[in-house]
Scaffold this active site. Sequence first.
Site, mmCIF file in Angstrom:
data_model
loop_
_atom_site.group_PDB
_atom_site.id
_atom_site.type_symbol
_atom_site.label_atom_id
_atom_site.label_comp_id
_atom_site.label_asym_id
_atom_site.label_seq_id
_atom_site.Cartn_x
_atom_site.Cartn_y
_atom_site.Cartn_z
ATOM 1 N N HIS A 193 22.768 52.913 66.498
ATOM 2 C CA HIS A 193 22.575 54.334 66.184
ATOM 3 C C HIS A 193 23.611 54.900 65.229
ATOM 4 C CE1 HIS A 193 19.918 55.306 69.956
ATOM 5 N NE2 HIS A 193 19.515 54.233 69.300
ATOM 6 N N CYS A 220 44.003 46.437 69.357
ATOM 7 C CA CYS A 220 45.382 46.894 69.529
ATOM 8 C C CYS A 220 45.536 47.263 70.997
ATOM 9 C CB CYS A 220 45.730 48.029 68.571
ATOM 10 S SG CYS A 220 44.809 49.563 68.776
HETATM 11 C C1 RB5 Z 1 51.466 49.339 69.897
HETATM 12 O O1 RB5 Z 1 52.468 49.532 70.842
HETATM 13 C C2 RB5 Z 1 50.318 50.305 70.119
HETATM 14 O O2 RB5 Z 1 50.707 51.594 69.779
HETATM 15 C C3 RB5 Z 1 49.128 49.886 69.324
HETATM 16 O O3 RB5 Z 1 48.742 48.601 69.740
HETATM 17 C C4 RB5 Z 1 47.878 50.721 69.474
HETATM 18 O O4 RB5 Z 1 47.567 50.928 70.834
HETATM 19 C C5 RB5 Z 1 47.839 51.966 68.724
HETATM 20 O O5 RB5 Z 1 46.799 52.657 68.722
#
Ligand code: RB5
Length: 109
Positions: free
Chosen positions: A98, A65
């Site tokens: 670990h 993400c």
């Molecule tokens: C999306 O904008 C973002 O919040 C997501 O990709 C992530 O970083 C959340 O932890």
Amino acid sequence: MRVVIAADHGGYTLKNAVVAHLRAAGHEVVDLGTHDGASCDYPPLAHDVAGRVVRGEADRGVLVCGTGQGMAIAANKVPGVRAAVVADTFSAEMAAAHNDARILCLGER
Ligand code: RB5
């Protein structure tokens, strides 16, 4: 190795690069998406990957993400999962050796 991978829009580009890298290295990769750069929620993707790893359908999981943090928090809510955010190879190696982490969480941004 069987690897299951997913990303939200914040990790879409890096996820595609990781998929290509893993396949070139000979690993079997199941790409759960997202398959375009449109905004999407990350928790359902994290739960899907985590569930497949816990059930033994994949050896390792990768979640991407914007930061890796949201994916890790969501994945670690699935019983039996150990997902770790890492940004360097030493931490990645130690998280597996670990901490028994089986899911790598990466931040694209
Ligand atoms: C999306 O904008 C973002 O919040 C997501 O990709 C992530 O970083 C959340 O932890």
